[in-house]
Design a protein around this motif. Structure first.
Motif, PDB file in Angstrom:
ATOM      1  N   LEU A   2       2.285  12.058  -4.307  1.00 52.26           N
ATOM      2  CA  LEU A   2       2.949  12.781  -5.383  1.00 52.26           C
ATOM      3  C   LEU A   2       1.936  13.505  -6.263  1.00 52.26           C
ATOM      4  CD1 LEU A   2       5.637  10.150  -6.291  1.00 52.26           C
ATOM      5  CD2 LEU A   2       5.987  12.353  -5.182  1.00 52.26           C
ATOM      6  N   GLY A   3       0.687  13.485  -5.822  1.00 51.91           N
ATOM      7  CA  GLY A   3      -0.312  14.281  -6.519  1.00 51.91           C
ATOM      8  C   GLY A   3      -1.056  13.535  -7.594  1.00 51.91           C
ATOM      9  N   ALA A   4      -0.866  12.206  -7.668  1.00 53.17           N
ATOM     10  CA  ALA A   4      -1.570  11.455  -8.706  1.00 53.17           C
ATOM     11  C   ALA A   4      -3.003  11.212  -8.277  1.00 53.17           C
ATOM     12  CB  ALA A   4      -0.865  10.126  -8.945  1.00 53.17           C
ATOM     13  N   SER A   5      -3.902  11.241  -9.256  1.00 57.71           N
ATOM     14  CA  SER A   5      -5.291  10.919  -8.953  1.00 57.71           C
ATOM     15  C   SER A   5      -5.396   9.421  -8.747  1.00 57.71           C
ATOM     16  CB  SER A   5      -6.186  11.333 -10.111  1.00 57.71           C
ATOM     17  OG  SER A   5      -5.932  10.495 -11.223  1.00 57.71           O
ATOM     18  N   ARG A   6      -6.575   8.974  -8.281  1.00 53.54           N
ATOM     19  CA  ARG A   6      -6.768   7.538  -8.080  1.00 53.54           C
ATOM     20  C   ARG A   6      -6.530   6.781  -9.359  1.00 53.54           C
ATOM     21  NH1 ARG A   6     -12.505   6.763  -5.278  1.00 53.54           N
ATOM     22  NH2 ARG A   6     -12.122   7.802  -3.307  1.00 53.54           N
ATOM     23  N   TRP A   7      -7.074   7.326 -10.439  1.00 48.44           N
ATOM     24  CA  TRP A   7      -6.952   6.642 -11.728  1.00 48.44           C
ATOM     25  C   TRP A   7      -5.506   6.594 -12.190  1.00 48.44           C
ATOM     26  CZ3 TRP A   7      -8.914   3.074 -14.321  1.00 48.44           C
ATOM     27  CH2 TRP A   7      -8.668   2.909 -15.684  1.00 48.44           C
ATOM     28  N   GLN A   8      -4.815   7.721 -12.012  1.00 48.96           N
ATOM     29  CA  GLN A   8      -3.394   7.744 -12.387  1.00 48.96           C
ATOM     30  C   GLN A   8      -2.594   6.756 -11.543  1.00 48.96           C
ATOM     31  OE1 GLN A   8      -2.977  11.975 -11.900  1.00 48.96           O
ATOM     32  NE2 GLN A   8      -2.171  12.182 -13.995  1.00 48.96           N
ATOM     33  N   TRP A  67      -1.180  -1.054 -11.775  1.00 48.23           N
ATOM     34  CA  TRP A  67      -1.207  -1.875 -12.986  1.00 48.23           C
ATOM     35  C   TRP A  67       0.143  -2.512 -13.310  1.00 48.23           C
ATOM     36  CZ3 TRP A  67      -4.257  -4.515 -15.982  1.00 48.23           C
ATOM     37  CH2 TRP A  67      -3.871  -4.842 -17.274  1.00 48.23           C
ATOM     38  N   PRO A  68       1.234  -1.727 -13.344  1.00 42.30           N
ATOM     39  CA  PRO A  68       2.531  -2.370 -13.626  1.00 42.30           C
ATOM     40  C   PRO A  68       2.881  -3.456 -12.616  1.00 42.30           C
ATOM     41  CG  PRO A  68       2.731  -0.008 -13.796  1.00 42.30           C
ATOM     42  CD  PRO A  68       1.362  -0.271 -13.268  1.00 42.30           C
ATOM     43  N   LEU A  69       2.461  -3.277 -11.357  1.00 41.37           N
ATOM     44  CA  LEU A  69       2.762  -4.295 -10.355  1.00 41.37           C
ATOM     45  C   LEU A  69       1.910  -5.542 -10.556  1.00 41.37           C
ATOM     46  CD1 LEU A  69       3.109  -2.037  -7.218  1.00 41.37           C
ATOM     47  CD2 LEU A  69       4.896  -3.434  -8.225  1.00 41.37           C
ATOM     48  N   LEU A  70       0.784  -5.369 -11.210  1.00 42.55           N
ATOM     49  CA  LEU A  70      -0.087  -6.509 -11.452  1.00 42.55           C
ATOM     50  C   LEU A  70       0.392  -7.355 -12.622  1.00 42.55           C
ATOM     51  CD1 LEU A  70      -3.651  -4.916 -11.165  1.00 42.55           C
ATOM     52  CD2 LEU A  70      -2.605  -6.542  -9.604  1.00 42.55           C
ATOM     53  N   ALA A 116      -5.031   1.949  -1.548  1.00 41.81           N
ATOM     54  CA  ALA A 116      -5.726   3.067  -2.164  1.00 41.81           C
ATOM     55  C   ALA A 116      -7.120   2.631  -2.581  1.00 41.81           C
ATOM     56  CB  ALA A 116      -4.954   3.548  -3.383  1.00 41.81           C
ATOM     57  N   GLU A 117      -8.054   3.543  -2.507  1.00 41.20           N
ATOM     58  CA  GLU A 117      -9.403   3.274  -3.003  1.00 41.20           C
ATOM     59  C   GLU A 117      -9.354   3.154  -4.514  1.00 41.20           C
ATOM     60  OE1 GLU A 117     -13.010   4.137  -2.038  1.00 41.20           O
ATOM     61  OE2 GLU A 117     -12.511   3.085  -0.185  1.00 41.20           O
ATOM     62  N   LEU A 118     -10.229   2.328  -5.062  1.00 45.82           N
ATOM     63  CA  LEU A 118     -10.278   2.209  -6.514  1.00 45.82           C
ATOM     64  C   LEU A 118     -11.114   3.348  -7.085  1.00 45.82           C
ATOM     65  CD1 LEU A 118     -10.982  -1.592  -6.828  1.00 45.82           C
ATOM     66  CD2 LEU A 118      -8.838  -0.409  -7.271  1.00 45.82           C
ATOM     67  N   PRO A 119     -10.802   3.779  -8.319  1.00 43.31           N
ATOM     68  CA  PRO A 119     -11.624   4.814  -8.941  1.00 43.31           C
ATOM     69  C   PRO A 119     -13.058   4.325  -9.118  1.00 43.31           C
ATOM     70  CG  PRO A 119      -9.933   4.001 -10.453  1.00 43.31           C
ATOM     71  CD  PRO A 119      -9.664   3.394  -9.129  1.00 43.31           C
ATOM     72  N   ARG A 120     -14.008   5.257  -9.100  1.00 44.70           N
ATOM     73  CA  ARG A 120     -15.402   4.859  -9.014  1.00 44.70           C
ATOM     74  C   ARG A 120     -15.894   4.122 -10.264  1.00 44.70           C
ATOM     75  NH1 ARG A 120     -17.459   9.404  -6.760  1.00 44.70           N
ATOM     76  NH2 ARG A 120     -16.722   8.601  -4.770  1.00 44.70           N
ATOM     77  N   THR A 121     -15.516   4.626 -11.440  1.00 39.88           N
ATOM     78  CA  THR A 121     -15.974   3.946 -12.665  1.00 39.88           C
ATOM     79  C   THR A 121     -15.456   2.520 -12.697  1.00 39.88           C
ATOM     80  OG1 THR A 121     -14.339   5.450 -13.584  1.00 39.88           O
ATOM     81  CG2 THR A 121     -16.525   5.439 -14.618  1.00 39.88           C
ATOM     82  N   PRO A 130       0.818  -1.219   0.000  1.00 38.71           N
ATOM     83  CA  PRO A 130       0.000   0.000   0.000  1.00 38.71           C
ATOM     84  C   PRO A 130       0.851   1.267   0.000  1.00 38.71           C
ATOM     85  CG  PRO A 130      -0.765  -1.542   1.657  1.00 38.71           C
ATOM     86  CD  PRO A 130       0.530  -2.087   1.127  1.00 38.71           C
ATOM     87  N   SER A 131       2.046   1.192   0.599  1.00 35.12           N
ATOM     88  CA  SER A 131       2.831   2.423   0.693  1.00 35.12           C
ATOM     89  C   SER A 131       3.263   2.924  -0.681  1.00 35.12           C
ATOM     90  CB  SER A 131       4.041   2.232   1.601  1.00 35.12           C
ATOM     91  OG  SER A 131       4.855   1.233   1.095  1.00 35.12           O
ATOM     92  N   LEU A 132       3.354   1.973  -1.656  1.00 36.58           N
ATOM     93  CA  LEU A 132       3.687   2.409  -3.009  1.00 36.58           C
ATOM     94  C   LEU A 132       2.565   3.267  -3.565  1.00 36.58           C
ATOM     95  CD1 LEU A 132       5.201  -0.789  -4.569  1.00 36.58           C
ATOM     96  CD2 LEU A 132       6.366   1.315  -3.924  1.00 36.58           C
ATOM     97  N   GLU A 133       1.348   2.828  -3.324  1.00 35.27           N
ATOM     98  CA  GLU A 133       0.214   3.595  -3.820  1.00 35.27           C
ATOM     99  C   GLU A 133       0.074   4.902  -3.048  1.00 35.27           C
ATOM    100  OE1 GLU A 133      -2.611   0.087  -5.552  1.00 35.27           O
ATOM    101  OE2 GLU A 133      -2.844   0.643  -3.464  1.00 35.27           O
ATOM    102  N   GLU A 134       0.339   4.815  -1.754  1.00 36.95           N
ATOM    103  CA  GLU A 134       0.319   6.050  -0.964  1.00 36.95           C
ATOM    104  C   GLU A 134       1.338   7.032  -1.516  1.00 36.95           C
ATOM    105  OE1 GLU A 134       1.005   4.778   2.995  1.00 36.95           O
ATOM    106  OE2 GLU A 134      -1.112   4.600   3.479  1.00 36.95           O
TER     107      GLU A 134
END
Ligand SMILES: Nc1ncnc2c1ncn2[C@@H]1O[C@H](COP(=O)(O)OP(=O)(O)OP(=O)(O)O)[C@@H](O)[C@H]1O
Ligand SMILES: [Mg+2]
Lengths: 360, 732
Positions: B341-347, B354-357, B447-452, B332-336
């Motif tokens: 760093l100012g990225a949106s959830r989607w970013q 995604w790259p980690l998956l 991180a929470e997933l984007p809503r769409t 999770p700390s990677l996503e945090e």
């Protein structure tokens, strides 16, 4: 701090022409050195020069391609890590994330077959040694970086190893903590009389804690010796430059008598250890604090120059001077009387911190 | 190490002197031989050589002795290691040579006769004595190799590599090589390359005219199309399920987790049967569509659609098991970090998650693709005119054609395709490594997933879960009614009683149901092979992920080889290779266990490697420098961190052993019949209801086994902050 000594006493570590190759690249090439028992030796050098590889060769995590490694006089070249009496503190600490602090520290004695209660006693004792009480049941993820580092040290100490290795143990800590922890490590090493090999790329750290320093460059040893020796008498331009700020000046050896040489640096002449040089042009390394700056002409020989830059750093001033022999970088303790940029100043040479750099 | 050398030399000597050298007729675990020992079947090598006219067995003894001689040198002396290697390799070589040269009818290699004379004495397969001697030779070799400083001087790793290589050579490579030799030889055993090429370029293999409106495509096109569709769709769905379970707050998501495991514990044919019951010409859905919308019944389900749906039903859960480990292990700390760093959830999702998956996705896709290629149960029932390679191979062997040569050619094709899939996976992943479980304590919340994205996930997973549920309802329901295929819905216990009747007689319980024998054998074989598969697979994964040695690529290829071979081919190759000495195993229960271990091992290897690539190597090294040997390190440090992978491997191998049919159908015997083979027999006899009833019982057994495995292995505790509120780790 309780005082205890290791069970077998500290051991020496000896490399005889050791080479480690990965495929065709040599990470360590024909390296020989000896670490005396009970001393702390740092491996110092720029990134990729083979420090970690050297450490891992001592630990048995890599097996040498050529050469021989001896610990306590015994040939351990082909022994696996578990069979060597060596412990290591990793840069990432490598605490087992699924065990609490106490289980982490008690791991070594436990796998060696000691009774659980004895292992825990030993672990608590070592944790006290590093100043970590009352954290027994925490998981590593619940500790701060400095605390994790100390757990890692305590864990390595439980093995009461003949040799203890540190791979950049301070690189994850902040500057203040770094100074404290490095002193703690040094104290532990002295109190417990341990043989320690310590990897760092910070020359300050190396000078501060070591009995001896091994400077590496491109998989080879560039120089080894006591911190003072390395700083004041670097064996090559590389070492002179790597061991801190240094003015590398063209000079002339006038004559050599015995192991002393008379060297002419600009207008001044100096008796310096000859270090195998012949009369003729040579390079001289002058540490910035070995030059004293005065506004008026001092007694004795002095080099005149013009102040180009001046910077105030609280405890001292830093000047850059243009002199006949080249650009010179100078550190001056006298902050009360700063010398203005553009003014003329005179530089006198101290006895220490000036040395001939043998050409290689 | 010297103690180990002495120990193994002594073991070899003891086995040579006292244990029955040959296989005993009542199997490895029969002990009737003790009574007559030592007679002509049960004698030790020593007795055979002395009293039973088999002097060539003396030749084994010098190699045993050589191991002892090595002890005369200190460990540092290179001769110590060299002698051990000579003893080990020489001993293995000699033992096998004599085994192959002299068989049941005496001398097999007739060209040897002028040299050593004609031999009439017959010799059967290796037994306890030979096995232990051979194993001791392997250990001597390993110890010798380690003493010379290879494998970092680590005897455990050397031993693991050498023993697993030997086993893989014997039980994967050797049978396949024996069988493939059939592809380039005619019926008289002569080389016939022209025949090979004629078979290889046959029209029904390569035809592509369905792409331009023609009637049908060749078997290669069909197979690849089905494999890619199954692989891609199952991976996406597996990921969707994993994300829903780990990263959303959907109520009952734990239930979802249990539900998605159901299809893999389903024996073959059952899903196909349920699909027919739903969508066949007289199926429930078909009937409903006709009544409600006037859509006339058709046979559309027979062919690609039906096979694809049933493969997806069984493959999505496998992909889900793979993906859940990967999703959970993403720190999770990677996503945090990304969010700070100012990225949106989607970013964040796109650039970090995604790259980690990706490694997990590649693994899941590969698994789905290969499983689809190898599956023949579903194509058999639902394929109609849609030919795939596995069914073609099956019919080439058991059908009217009986042409093993053609089967071997088709098998080569299948092998090429699977290896192609591996190659693509390597290229895609490159040499990136993703270490996210480090020795540094990790903390943070996912991180929470984007809503769409969340909405898309819900809309795909929930209907599929419902569909799965319906399929299973049909299966369970079908066992209790007279004939679900013809809508005869009268309640009955008959099918269960036929299969599982237990009668109480004065001499105790009597299991008179027709299915008891096969059920007991199945459970026994699965329970033995699952832990062996787990040990073998994770050990190999550990070796591959954590050590570097010359020939590592070859070793990896060998371990993955069995994955690339469809079950039908494995079955046939085992019969060909293990019907004659020295490895004489057909008809035993052991051959079933061996078959399962080596067929299922690659899954353990993959799962283990995926998990290990996320665990920092310095953890193992720290353990080593603390004086723990590699075996201890594996047990105390690696295994606890690998728990999710262990559960996945044990579950997979147990379940696959219970539900496998393609290889097994060739290997069962009257004494060792397996449930699936029995069910296939019922299906062929048209007794769908009994087949369904038996399958339901199997599902129950497997569900129980999964619960036991999960409780037994336990969960991985890493103590991330906020763990209680964040996603749960490990299995439940
Ligand atoms: N496993 C490996 N395979 C191939 N090359 C390696 C391997 N490990 C190290 N090297 C190479 O060996 C050289 C020395 O590496 P080493 O890790 O000892 O450097 P280092 O002095 O510790 O550097 P740093 O200060 O950056 O940690 C490097 O050039 C590195 O790329
Ligand atoms: Mg390093």
């Amino acid at each position: 701090m309780t005082k205890s000594t290791t069970k077998k006493g500290p051991a020496s570590v000896e490399f005889r022409n050791v080479t480690k190759r990965y495929g065709t690249v040599a990470a360590v090439s024909d390296v020989s050195f000896t670490i005396e028992p009970g001393t702390l030796v740092t491996l110092l050098g720029p990134s990729g020069c083979g420090k970690t590889t050297t450490l891992r060769l001592i630990a048995g995590l890599e097996i040498a391609t050529e050469g021989q490694i001896r610990i306590a006089g015994e040939d351990v070249t082909n022994l696996s890590a578990a069979d060597r009496d060596v412990s290591m503190v990793f840069q990432s600490y490598a605490l087992f994330p699924h065990m609490n602090v106490l289980d982490n520290v008690a791991y070594g004695p436990t796998v060696a077959g000691q009774k659980k209660s004895d292992a825990y006693d030993l672990a608590r004792q070592k944790l006290a040694l590093v100043g970590l009480k009352d954290y027994d049941l925490r998981l590593p993820s619940e500790l701060s970086g400095g605390q994790q580092q100390r757990v890692a040290v305590a864990r390595a100490l439980t093995m009461e190893p003949q040799v203890l290795l540190f791979d950049e143990p301070l690189s994850n800590l902040d500057a203040k903590l770094r100074r404290r922890v490095r002193e703690d490590i040094r104290d532990l090493q002295r109190d417990l009389n341990l043989t320690v090999a310590y990897v760092t790329h910070d020359q300050q750290e190396a000078l501060a804690v070591s009995d001896r320093v091994i400077v590496m460059s491109n998989a080879r040893i560039a120089q080894m010796g006591a911190p003072r020796e390395l700083y004041e008498a670097p064996a090559s331009l590389f070492v002179a430059d790597f061991m801190g700020d240094s003015n590398l000046i063209d000079a002339t050896v006038e004559r050599v008598s015995g192991d002393q040489a008379l060297v002419k640096i600009g207008v001044t002449s100096l008796e310096l250890p000859s270090r195998g040089t012949k009369p003729g042009p040579c390079k001289v390394s002058i540490r910035p604090e070995s030059l004293s700056v005065t506004a008026s002409v001092p007694q004795g020989p002095a080099i005149p120059g013009t102040i180009r830059k001046a910077a105030y750093l609280g405890t001292h001033m830093e000047y850059t001077l243009a002199a006949e022999i080249g650009e010179l970088f100078v550190v001056d303790r006298d902050v009360a009387n700063p010398k203005p940029v553009g003014s003329t100043a005179y530089l006198a040479l101290a006895r220490t911190g000036v040395s001939i750099v043998p050409s290689t | 190490m010297r103690k180990l050398v002495a120990g193994w030399s002594a073991a070899a000597l003891t086995a040579f002197l006292f244990l029955p050298w040959q296989a005993i007729e009542d199997g490895f675990f029969g002990f009737g031989w003790v009574r007559d020992y030592p007679d002509d079947r049960s004698a030790s090598a020593l007795f055979y050589a002395l009293a039973f006219d088999r002097p060539w067995l003396w030749g084994v003894l010098p190699f045993v002795a050589l191991g002892g001689v090595a002890l005369a040198f200190p460990r540092e002396d290179r001769r110590f290691g060299q002698l051990l290697i000579a003893a080990g390799l020489g001993g293995i070589g000699y033992t096998f040579l004599q085994g192959f040269a002299i068989g049941i009818t005496g001398l097999q290699w007739t060209w040897l006769a002028p040299l050593i004379g004609q031999i009439e004495t017959s010799q059967y397969g290796f037994g306890w004595g030979a096995t232990i001697v051979l194993f001791a030779f392997l250990m001597m070799t390993s110890l010798g190799v380690a003493a010379l400083g290879y494998f970092r001087g680590d005897a455990f790793i050397a031993g693991s590599v050498i023993v697993s290589t030997a086993l893989i050579l014997a039980f994967v490579f050797f049978p396949i090589a024996t069988m493939l030799a059939g592809a380039v030889t005619d019926e008289h055993g002569n080389l016939a390359f022209d025949l090979f090429w004629r078979r290889f370029f046959a029209d029904d293999i390569w035809e592509l005219n369905c792409l331009v409106g023609g009637p049908r495509c060749g078997v290669v096109f069909n197979t690849v199309l089905l494999g890619v569709l199954t692989g891609a769709l199952s991976t996406l769905m597996g990921l969707a399920f994993a994300l829903v379970v780990v990263r959303t707050g959907l109520p009952w998501r734990k239930g979802l987790r249990a539900l998605t495991i159901l299809p893999i514990i389903t024996p073959p044919f059952v899903i196909s049967l349920a699909i027919i019951v739903l969508f066949g010409r007289t199926g429930i859905v078909t009937w409903f569509l006709e009544v409600a919308f006037g859509i006339p019944p058709s046979r559309w389900i027979y062919g690609l659609p039906g096979v694809l749906i049933s493969q997806l039903l069984s493959q999505i859960p496998v992909a889900f098991l793979v993906m859940i480990g990967v999703v959970e292990a993403i720190s999770p700390s990677l996503e945090e970090a990304s969010q700070t760093l100012g990225a949106s959830r989607w970013q964040t999702f796109r650039t970090v998650t995604w790259p980690l998956l990706r490694p997990g996705l590649a693994a899941a896709f590969l698994l789905g693709f290969v499983e689809s290629l190898a599956d023949f149960g579903n194509p058999l029932v639902l394929g109609g005119n849609f030919d795939v390679l596995s069914t073609k191979i099956f019919f080439a062997i058991v059908g009217a054609q009986h042409d093993p040569g053609r089967a071997a050619v088709l098998a080569i094709l299948l092998l090429i395709m699977t290896l192609g899939a591996f190659w693509i996976q390597m290229r895609w992943l490159g040499r990136q490594s993703y270490v996210t479980v480090t020795g540094k304590g990790d903390s943070g919340l996912s991180a929470e997933l984007p809503r769409t994205l969340k909405r898309v996930l819900y809309w795909t997973t929930i209907p599929w879960a419902a569909f799965t549920l319906i399929t299973y309802a049909i299966v369970i329901f079908g066992g209790f009614v007279r004939d679900i295929g013809r809508f005869d819905l009268e309640f009955t216990w008959r099918h269960y009683l036929d299969a599982f009747r237990v009668e109480l007689t004065e001499r105790g319980m009597f299991f008179s149901g027709s299915a008891w024998d096969s059920l007991m054998t199945t459970i026994e074989v699965s329970a033995i092979s699952a832990p062996l598969t787990g040990i073998m697979g994770l050990l190999v994964a550990y070796i591959l992920a954590r050590t570097k040695f010359a020939g590592q690529r070859t070793f990896e290829f060998l371990t993955m080889l069995s994955f690339a071979i469809p079950g039908t081919v494995v079955g046939v190759s085992y019969i060909v290779a293990f019907n004659v000495p020295p490895l004489e195993l057909t008809g035993t229960g052991l051959i079933l266990v061996i078959c399962f271990v080596f067929r299922n091992m690659p899954v353990g290897v993959r799962a283990g490697m995926a998990a290990l690539s996320q665990i920092d190597k310095s953890l193992d090294e720290a353990s080593l420098t603390l004086g723990a040997r590699t075996a201890t390190t594996v047990r105390r440090v690696v295994m606890p961190l690998l728990r999710p992978a262990i559960v996945a491997t044990l579950v997979f191998s147990f379940v696959h052993a219970m539900t496998a049919v393609s290889a097994v159908i060739f290997l069962v015997s009257a004494r060792h019949n397996m449930a699936t083979a029995y069910i296939v027999g019922r299906v062929e006899a048209g007794e769908f209801a009994l087949a369904i009833a038996y399958s339901t019982v199997l599902i129950g057994v497997m569900a129980l086994a999964i619960v036991i495995i999960q409780l037994g292995v336990g969960r991985r505790q890493l103590g991330r902050r906020g763990q209680q509120t964040a996603a749960a780790l490990g299995g439940h």
